[in-house]
Design an enzyme around this catalytic site. Structure first.
Site, PDB file in Angstrom:
ATOM      1  CB  SER A   1       7.881   0.914 -13.274  1.00 21.30           C
ATOM      2  OG  SER A   1       8.102  -0.282 -13.189  1.00 21.30           O
TER       3      SER A   1
ATOM      4  CG  HIS B   1       3.791   0.206 -11.455  1.00 19.12           C
ATOM      5  ND1 HIS B   1       2.409   0.216 -11.772  1.00 19.12           N
ATOM      6  CD2 HIS B   1       4.187  -0.283 -12.467  1.00 19.12           C
ATOM      7  CE1 HIS B   1       2.218  -0.403 -12.730  1.00 19.12           C
ATOM      8  NE2 HIS B   1       3.087  -0.883 -13.178  1.00 19.12           N
TER       9      HIS B   1
ATOM     10  CG  ASP C   1       5.867  -3.412 -13.966  1.00 17.53           C
ATOM     11  OD1 ASP C   1       4.848  -3.448 -14.343  1.00 17.53           O
ATOM     12  OD2 ASP C   1       6.628  -2.488 -14.083  1.00 17.53           O
TER      13      ASP C   1
ATOM     14  CG  MET D   1       6.570  -9.057 -16.237  1.00 14.64           C
ATOM     15  SD  MET D   1       7.677  -8.165 -16.976  1.00 14.64           S
ATOM     16  CE  MET D   1       7.362  -6.743 -17.019  1.00 14.64           C
TER      17      MET D   1
ATOM     18  CG  HIS E   1       0.811  -3.879 -14.124  1.00  9.85           C
ATOM     19  ND1 HIS E   1       1.700  -3.183 -15.277  1.00  9.85           N
ATOM     20  CD2 HIS E   1       0.081  -4.577 -15.092  1.00  9.85           C
ATOM     21  CE1 HIS E   1       1.297  -3.638 -16.408  1.00  9.85           C
ATOM     22  NE2 HIS E   1       0.139  -4.402 -16.254  1.00  9.85           N
TER      23      HIS E   1
ATOM     24  CG  MET F   1       1.869  -7.369 -17.168  1.00  7.39           C
ATOM     25  SD  MET F   1       3.213  -6.609 -17.410  1.00  7.39           S
ATOM     26  CE  MET F   1       3.767  -6.091 -15.643  1.00  7.39           C
TER      27      MET F   1
ATOM     28  CG  MET G   1      -0.638  -2.401 -20.462  1.00  6.45           C
ATOM     29  SD  MET G   1       0.574  -1.934 -19.301  1.00  6.45           S
ATOM     30  CE  MET G   1       2.125  -2.243 -20.244  1.00  6.45           C
TER      31      MET G   1
ATOM     32  N   GLY H   1       5.634  -6.445 -20.893  1.00 12.41           N
ATOM     33  CA  GLY H   1       6.849  -7.318 -20.826  1.00 12.41           C
ATOM     34  C   GLY H   1       8.057  -6.893 -20.346  1.00 12.41           C
TER      35      GLY H   1
ATOM     36  N   GLY I   1      10.756  -3.207 -19.747  1.00 12.95           N
ATOM     37  CA  GLY I   1      10.859  -1.641 -19.570  1.00 12.95           C
ATOM     38  C   GLY I   1      11.647  -1.053 -20.716  1.00 12.95           C
ATOM     39  N   GLY I   2      11.666   0.072 -20.686  1.00 20.46           N
ATOM     40  CA  GLY I   2      12.686   0.718 -21.577  1.00 20.46           C
ATOM     41  C   GLY I   2      12.123   0.694 -23.127  1.00 20.46           C
TER      42      GLY I   2
ATOM     43  CG  ASP J   1       2.966   0.545 -16.966  1.00 20.89           C
ATOM     44  OD1 ASP J   1       4.095   0.697 -17.311  1.00 20.89           O
ATOM     45  OD2 ASP J   1       2.685  -0.768 -16.361  1.00 20.89           O
ATOM     46  N   GLY J   2       4.179   2.541 -19.698  1.00 26.34           N
ATOM     47  CA  GLY J   2       5.225   2.494 -20.793  1.00 26.34           C
ATOM     48  C   GLY J   2       5.896   3.461 -21.583  1.00 26.34           C
ATOM     49  N   GLY J   3       7.129   3.700 -21.707  1.00 25.47           N
ATOM     50  CA  GLY J   3       7.665   4.793 -22.319  1.00 25.47           C
ATOM     51  C   GLY J   3       7.274   6.292 -21.821  1.00 25.47           C
TER      52      GLY J   3
ATOM     53  N   GLY K   1       9.453   3.971 -15.303  1.00 25.47           N
ATOM     54  CA  GLY K   1      10.664   3.247 -14.917  1.00 25.47           C
ATOM     55  C   GLY K   1      11.939   3.754 -15.227  1.00 25.47           C
TER      56      GLY K   1
HETATM   57  C1  DX5 Z   1       5.970  -2.885 -18.814  1.00 21.24           C
HETATM   58  C2  DX5 Z   1       5.540  -2.651 -17.468  1.00 21.24           C
HETATM   59  C3  DX5 Z   1       5.983  -1.087 -16.954  1.00 21.24           C
HETATM   60  C4  DX5 Z   1       7.522  -0.826 -17.179  1.00 21.24           C
HETATM   61  C5  DX5 Z   1       7.620   0.473 -17.852  1.00 21.24           C
HETATM   62  O1  DX5 Z   1       5.481  -4.244 -19.159  1.00 21.24           O
HETATM   63  O2  DX5 Z   1       4.276  -2.883 -17.192  1.00 21.24           O
HETATM   64  O3  DX5 Z   1       5.661  -0.615 -15.776  1.00 21.24           O
HETATM   65  O4  DX5 Z   1       8.186  -1.189 -15.971  1.00 21.24           O
HETATM   66  O5  DX5 Z   1       8.900   0.908 -18.044  1.00 21.24           O
HETATM   67  P1  DX5 Z   1       9.515   2.108 -18.882  1.00 21.24           P
HETATM   68  O6  DX5 Z   1       8.851   3.204 -17.877  1.00 21.24           O
HETATM   69  O7  DX5 Z   1      10.996   2.048 -18.692  1.00 21.24           O
HETATM   70  O8  DX5 Z   1       8.812   2.100 -20.072  1.00 21.24           O
HETATM   71 ZN    ZN Z   2       3.403  -1.866 -15.201  1.00 20.19          ZN
END
Ligand code: DX5
Ligand code: ZN
Length: 233
Positions: free
Chosen positions: A26, A51, A53, A55, A84, A86, A155, A160, A162-163, A190-192, A212
């Site tokens: 990401s 990927h 994101d 937003m 992606h 959002m 998700m 919203g 990363g991290g 996607d996420g964590g 990410g």
């Molecule tokens: C969150 C995004 C993710 C994000 C994931 O809203 O859709 O793609 O970048 O980040 P990590 O892998 O750091 O959780």
């Molecule tokens: Zn994403």
């Protein structure tokens, strides 16, 4: 803006990528000042898609990147771009991101009351079509459109930022949705995502792993891609 190296035509990457686990770094977590170099690193290490994101500060509280950024990355690489969205009004943005060079676009079921219309527009544009849902949205919400998509993105954090920490209570949702999909349809998480959580998602039925922070904030980016690859084997 640099000239494009090739005149790559957008195409549906989910049809041509090999079956089995795919890694999707990401770019939200990359160092934007060094994006080109870090992208080269993840591609050389075997990342399958990039990927991105998007937003809008409305659908989610954060702002990230727009079509201009996608276009810059398109000019830099022919690698598949997995966008992606959002955003509150995905219908408005499909053409814009297609034109910027997206190969696949995933939008949120919560953001549009006529998802089938958006999916057929993505088909007309020749792009991959993905549907996604927030952690609080039940799997049933996407059931009617499942037959028509290439990919479902589950998700595993609140969209919203990363991290954030992986939400293990999404594992049953992954398994349920996988049981509804045809074999060639993809299930992305996607996420964590890191080695441990990716393994758990693989066991539940996922096959595309967005990561990410785990990749771009690692001391050794290529090693992070390789470690994730090993974890999903
Ligand atoms: C969150 C995004 C993710 C994000 C994931 O809203 O859709 O793609 O970048 O980040 P990590 O892998 O750091 O959780
Ligand atoms: Zn994403």
């Amino acid at each position: 803006m640099p000239r494009r190296k090739t005149m790559k035509k957008p195409g549906n990457p989910w049809k041509s990528l090999p079956s089995g686990g795919l890694i999707a770094p990401s770019l939200l977590a990359c160092d934007f000042a060094r994006a080109g170099r870090q992208i080269d690193q993840v591609i050389a290490a075997g990342a399958d898609v990039l990927h991105m994101d998007i937003m809008d500060g409305h659908f989610v509280p954060n702002l990230s990147m727009g079509p201009g950024f996608v276009q810059s990355i398109r000019n830099h690489t022919d690698h598949p771009l997995d966008v992606h969205l959002m955003v509150t009004d995905p219908a408005y943005y499909l053409e814009r991101f297609a034109q910027a060079g997206a190969d696949s676009i995933t939008f949120h079921i919560e953001a549009d009351s006529e998802p089938a219309r958006l999916i057929s527009r993505l088909r007309e544009l020749g792009l991959g079509a993905g549907i996604t849902l927030r952690p609080g949205t039940p799997a049933e919400a996407i059931r009617d459109v499942l037959a028509d998509v290439d990919l479902v993105l589950v998700m595993t954090v609140e969209p919203g930022y990363g991290g954030q920490d992986f939400m293990a209570d999404m594992l049953p949702k992954i398994a349920t949705i996988r049981s509804w999909l045809r074999p060639r349809q993809r299930l992305e998480v996607d996420g964590g995502i890191n080695q441990q959580t990716a393994r758990r998602c693989a066991d539940a039925g996922a096959d595309v792993y967005v990561a990410g922070v785990d990749i771009f904030r690692a001391a050794d980016i290529p090693k992070a891609v390789n470690d994730l690859r090993q974890a999903i084997k």
